[in-house]
Design a protein around this motif. Structure first.
Motif, PDB file in Angstrom:
ATOM      1  N   TRP A   1       0.737  -1.155   0.160  1.00 39.97           N
ATOM      2  CA  TRP A   1      -0.040   0.010   0.118  1.00 39.97           C
ATOM      3  C   TRP A   1       0.821   1.108   0.013  1.00 39.97           C
ATOM      4  N   PRO A   2       0.606   2.523  -0.478  1.00 41.07           N
ATOM      5  CA  PRO A   2       1.295   3.670  -0.595  1.00 41.07           C
ATOM      6  C   PRO A   2       1.407   4.144   0.717  1.00 41.07           C
ATOM      7  N   LEU A   3       2.596   4.976   0.929  1.00 41.63           N
ATOM      8  CA  LEU A   3       3.089   5.311   2.050  1.00 41.63           C
ATOM      9  C   LEU A   3       3.981   6.768   1.727  1.00 41.63           C
ATOM     10  N   SER A   4       3.981   7.616   2.536  1.00 40.10           N
ATOM     11  CA  SER A   4       5.002   8.920   2.237  1.00 40.10           C
ATOM     12  C   SER A   4       5.620   9.193   3.599  1.00 40.10           C
ATOM     13  N   LEU A   5       7.022   9.431   3.530  1.00 43.08           N
ATOM     14  CA  LEU A   5       7.802  10.030   4.771  1.00 43.08           C
ATOM     15  C   LEU A   5       8.748  10.873   4.116  1.00 43.08           C
ATOM     16  N   LEU A   6       8.682  12.194   4.805  1.00 41.15           N
ATOM     17  CA  LEU A   6       9.672  13.052   4.486  1.00 41.15           C
ATOM     18  C   LEU A   6       9.470  13.371   3.112  1.00 41.15           C
ATOM     19  N   ASP A   7       8.211  13.693   2.642  1.00 41.48           N
ATOM     20  CA  ASP A   7       7.912  13.695   1.271  1.00 41.48           C
ATOM     21  C   ASP A   7       8.403  12.934   0.299  1.00 41.48           C
ATOM     22  N   VAL A   8       8.655  11.859   0.475  1.00 42.10           N
ATOM     23  CA  VAL A   8       9.087  10.727  -0.540  1.00 42.10           C
ATOM     24  C   VAL A   8       7.981   9.621  -0.315  1.00 42.10           C
ATOM     25  N   ASP A   9       7.638   9.084  -1.600  1.00 38.76           N
ATOM     26  CA  ASP A   9       6.514   8.047  -1.668  1.00 38.76           C
ATOM     27  C   ASP A   9       7.114   6.848  -1.762  1.00 38.76           C
ATOM     28  N   PHE A  10       6.645   5.788  -1.222  1.00 39.17           N
ATOM     29  CA  PHE A  10       7.024   4.464  -1.379  1.00 39.17           C
ATOM     30  C   PHE A  10       6.107   3.518  -0.843  1.00 39.17           C
ATOM     31  N   LEU A  11       6.182   1.981  -1.076  1.00 36.85           N
ATOM     32  CA  LEU A  11       5.429   1.066  -0.786  1.00 36.85           C
ATOM     33  C   LEU A  11       5.618   0.703   0.488  1.00 36.85           C
ATOM     34  N   GLY A  12       4.607   0.541   1.445  1.00 37.99           N
ATOM     35  CA  GLY A  12       4.511  -0.270   2.543  1.00 37.99           C
ATOM     36  C   GLY A  12       4.354  -1.931   2.224  1.00 37.99           C
ATOM     37  N   ARG A  13       4.806  -2.783   3.136  1.00 35.89           N
ATOM     38  CA  ARG A  13       4.651  -3.992   2.464  1.00 35.89           C
ATOM     39  C   ARG A  13       4.548  -5.164   3.779  1.00 35.89           C
ATOM     40  N   PHE A  14       3.483  -5.935   3.708  1.00 36.42           N
ATOM     41  CA  PHE A  14       3.093  -7.087   4.840  1.00 36.42           C
ATOM     42  C   PHE A  14       4.194  -8.040   4.341  1.00 36.42           C
ATOM     43  N   THR A  15       5.023  -8.194   5.455  1.00 36.05           N
ATOM     44  CA  THR A  15       6.017  -9.315   5.076  1.00 36.05           C
ATOM     45  C   THR A  15       6.024 -10.436   6.214  1.00 36.05           C
ATOM     46  N   ALA A  16       6.644 -11.642   5.853  1.00 30.71           N
ATOM     47  CA  ALA A  16       6.386 -12.727   6.781  1.00 30.71           C
ATOM     48  C   ALA A  16       7.499 -12.691   8.193  1.00 30.71           C
ATOM     49  N   PHE A  17       8.231 -11.645   8.063  1.00 26.64           N
ATOM     50  CA  PHE A  17       8.992 -11.249   9.158  1.00 26.64           C
ATOM     51  C   PHE A  17       8.622 -10.068   9.959  1.00 26.64           C
ATOM     52  N   ARG A  18       7.189  -9.802   9.968  1.00 24.08           N
ATOM     53  CA  ARG A  18       6.621  -8.664  10.814  1.00 24.08           C
ATOM     54  C   ARG A  18       6.850  -7.538  10.194  1.00 24.08           C
ATOM     55  N   HIS A  19       7.941  -7.211   9.435  1.00 26.33           N
ATOM     56  CA  HIS A  19       8.566  -5.939   9.021  1.00 26.33           C
ATOM     57  C   HIS A  19       7.487  -5.387   7.957  1.00 26.33           C
ATOM     58  N   VAL A  20       7.468  -4.194   7.537  1.00 27.13           N
ATOM     59  CA  VAL A  20       6.634  -3.443   6.797  1.00 27.13           C
ATOM     60  C   VAL A  20       7.237  -2.520   5.539  1.00 27.13           C
ATOM     61  N   GLY A  21       8.540  -3.017   5.514  1.00 26.75           N
ATOM     62  CA  GLY A  21       9.074  -2.162   4.342  1.00 26.75           C
ATOM     63  C   GLY A  21       9.551  -1.018   4.831  1.00 26.75           C
ATOM     64  N   VAL A  22       9.717  -0.488   5.974  1.00 30.14           N
ATOM     65  CA  VAL A  22      10.578   0.750   6.226  1.00 30.14           C
ATOM     66  C   VAL A  22      10.551   0.648   8.016  1.00 30.14           C
ATOM     67  N   PHE A  23      11.693   1.159   8.339  1.00 30.69           N
ATOM     68  CA  PHE A  23      12.028   1.325   9.688  1.00 30.69           C
ATOM     69  C   PHE A  23      11.990   2.722  10.303  1.00 30.69           C
ATOM     70  N   PRO A  24      10.860   3.245  10.709  1.00 32.01           N
ATOM     71  CA  PRO A  24      10.540   4.400  11.227  1.00 32.01           C
ATOM     72  C   PRO A  24      11.504   5.372  12.164  1.00 32.01           C
ATOM     73  N   GLU A  25      12.128   4.214  13.007  1.00 31.08           N
ATOM     74  CA  GLU A  25      12.978   5.169  13.945  1.00 31.08           C
ATOM     75  C   GLU A  25      14.126   5.442  13.379  1.00 31.08           C
ATOM     76  N   GLN A  26      14.364   5.137  11.965  1.00 29.83           N
ATOM     77  CA  GLN A  26      15.736   5.816  11.169  1.00 29.83           C
ATOM     78  C   GLN A  26      15.179   7.284  10.739  1.00 29.83           C
ATOM     79  N   ILE A  27      14.154   7.665  11.066  1.00 29.25           N
ATOM     80  CA  ILE A  27      13.638   8.989  10.505  1.00 29.25           C
ATOM     81  C   ILE A  27      14.516  10.065  11.101  1.00 29.25           C
ATOM     82  N   VAL A  28      15.034   9.844  12.119  1.00 25.48           N
ATOM     83  CA  VAL A  28      15.929  11.045  12.704  1.00 25.48           C
ATOM     84  C   VAL A  28      17.413  11.029  11.921  1.00 25.48           C
ATOM     85  N   HIS A  29      17.816  10.055  11.616  1.00 24.40           N
ATOM     86  CA  HIS A  29      18.798   9.885  10.525  1.00 24.40           C
ATOM     87  C   HIS A  29      18.575  10.513   9.240  1.00 24.40           C
TER      88      HIS A  29
END
Length: 371
Positions: free
Chosen positions: A153-181
Motif C-alpha cells: 500500500w502507498p506511504l509517504s515519509l519526508l515527502d518521499v512516496d514508497f510502498l508499505g509491505r506486509f512481510t513474513a518477518f513482521r516488517h512493513v518495508g520501512v524502519f521509522p525509527e531511522q527518520i531522525v537519521h
C-alpha cells in the motif's frame, strides 16, 4: 526498519543480509530465511547433510590509528515523533500499535514492558496484526481482522512516496525509527554547496536512499538481497525519482566497501545499518560483533576529505551503546569532529498523532560528524 545486505527480510535485509545484508536488528530479517510455507528439503544422502563451508570472508588488517580521540557526546537520545504517514499510537504488553497511512498495525515489541494506555477496543480495531514467532528474525503471518488487505500500500515519509509491505518477518518495508537519521542526511544534502555522495549500506527497500536523492545527493545503495533491491527500484518509480543519481548494488557490503577502498572511491556520508547476523548473495557470513570493527575501519578510509558524517545503527541487544561509541571514537581517532552515541526512540503520539506519550526504545546508534 531493525538489519537488514539486507535485513533478513523477505529478504534490511531491516533491518538481514550480511555485510551486505539488511535490518533488522534483530530487526532486520535474514536474507537466507525461507519464504513462509516453504519446507526444507531432506538430504538424499548422509553426505549431503554435512554443512557446507561458508565462503572465506574478505578481510585486511585493521589500521593503527593515532591522534586525539574525537570529542564525545553521550548519552544522546534521538527521538522521532513520527513523520508523514507514520506515527506510533500506543505500546505495551510486548506489543506496539502503529499508524501506517490508512492502516493501524499491531506488531510484537519486546521493549514495551508497560501496559497499553489506550483501551483494548482501540487495539482490537487494528487493520493488521502480526502473529507467530515473536523473535525479531522469526517468521509468522499477518491476520486482517476487518478485511483482507493487499501485500502493498502507498506511504509517504519526508515527502518521499514508497510502498508499505506486509512481510513474513513482521516488517512493513520501512524502519521509522531511522527518520531522525534520514532527516539529518536530508538537511546536510540540502545545505551543501555541492552534490554530496552518500553510501547506504544494508539499504533494504531504499527509503533512506530516496530521501537523500530527493534532497540532491548522489547515492550508492548496497544490499545483499536481490528481492530488496527490486523493492527499492519499485519505490524509486513510485517516488518519481527514476532519473535521480542512484546506483543500486546487490552485493555483500563488506566486499563492496573493501573494493571501493582499493579503487580510491570516496563518500561524504556513510549510513550503515547492519544486522546481527546474515548471509550475502554468495553465502558470505556476517557476524556483527566479529566484523563491525573492520567494517567501520574501511568506512573511515572511504570517507572523502570533506566528509560530513558516518552513521551506525545497531539493534543487537547484547551490546551497550557505549560499546559502539568507543569503537567509533577509536576508529575516528585523529579525524577531529564529534562522536555522539545513544539510542533511537519513538514517542507515542496517540490516535490523533499529536498527543505525546511514552518513549519506546528501538535501537542503538553512534554517529561521527565533522565539526
Amino acid at each position: 526498519m531493525k538489519k537488514k545486505q539486507t535485513r533478513q527480510e523477505p529478504s534490511s535485509q531491516k533491518r538481514a543480509s550480511a555485510p551486505g545484508i539488511k535490518r533488522d536488528h534483530g530487526h532486520k530479517p535474514a536474507s537466507h530465511a525461507k519464504p513462509a510455507g516453504q519446507k526444507a528439503q531432506r538430504p538424499a544422502a548422509r553426505e549431503e547433510a554435512r554443512p557446507q563451508a561458508s565462503p572465506v570472508a574478505e578481510t585486511r588488517p585493521l589500521i593503527v590509528r593515532k591522534g586525539e580521540l574525537p570529542i564525545e557526546r553521550v548519552p544522546v537520545i534521538l527521538e522521532s515523533k513520527g513523520a508523514g504517514d507514520f506515527h506510533l499510537i500506543d505500546s505495551g504488553a510486548g506489543l506496539k500499535l502503529e499508524q501506517y497511512g490508512p492502516y493501524r498495525v499491531v506488531r510484537p515489541e519486546a521493549q514495551a514492558l508497560w501496559q497499553p494506555s489506550l483501551p483494548s477496543h482501540v487495539w482490537d480495531n487494528a487493520d493488521a496484526i502480526f502473529t507467530g514467532d515473536t523473535d525479531e528474525d522469526g517468521m509468522g503471518r499477518w491476520r486482517f481482522p476487518k478485511a483482507a488487505l493487499g501485500e502493498t500500500w502507498p506511504l509517504s515519509l519526508l515527502d518521499v512516496d514508497f510502498l508499505g509491505r506486509f512481510t513474513a518477518f513482521r516488517h512493513v518495508g520501512v524502519f521509522p525509527e531511522q527518520i531522525v537519521h534520514w532527516s539529518w542526511v536530508k538537511e546536510q544534502a540540502e545545505k551543501a554547496d555541492r552534490p554530496i555522495k552518500v553510501l547506504n549500506l544494508f539499504g533494504y527497500t531504499g527509503v533512506a536512499s530516496l530521501v537523500a536523492a530527493a534532497a540532491g545527493a548522489e547515492v550508492t545503495h548496497v544490499d545483499a538481497s536481490k528481492k530488496a533491491i527490486g523493492w527499492a527500484r519499485e519505490n524509486q518509480t513510485l517516488a518519481r525519482l527514476d532519473r535521480a543519481p542512484i546506483r543500486w548494488i546487490c552485493e555483500d557490503a563488506m566486499k563492496f566497501i573493501l573494493r571501493e577502498e582499493r579503487r580510491g572511491n570516496r563518500y561524504d556520508i556513510i549510513l550503515a545499518d547492519p544486522p546481527k547476523f546474515g548471509r550475502g548473495p554468495n553465502g558470505e557470513v556476517f557476524h556483527l560483533f566479529e566484523q563491525l570493527p573492520l567494517m567501520l575501519d574501511v568506512c573511515r578510509e572511504i570517507l572523502s576529505p570533506k566528509s560530513i558524517g558516518l552513521v551506525l545503527t545497531a539493534y543487537s541487544i547484547r551490546a551497550s551503546f557505549y560499546s559502539i561509541h568507543e569503537l567509533m571514537r577509536e576508529t575516528m581517532r585523529g579525524a577531529g569532529g564529534v562522536v555522539e552515541s545513544g539510542e533511537l526512540v519513538i514517542r507515542e503520539a496517540g490516535l490523533d498523532g499529536k498527543t505525546p506519550g511514552r518513549a519506546l526504545s528501538t535501537s542503538l546508534f553512534s554517529r561521527w560528524v565533522r565539526k
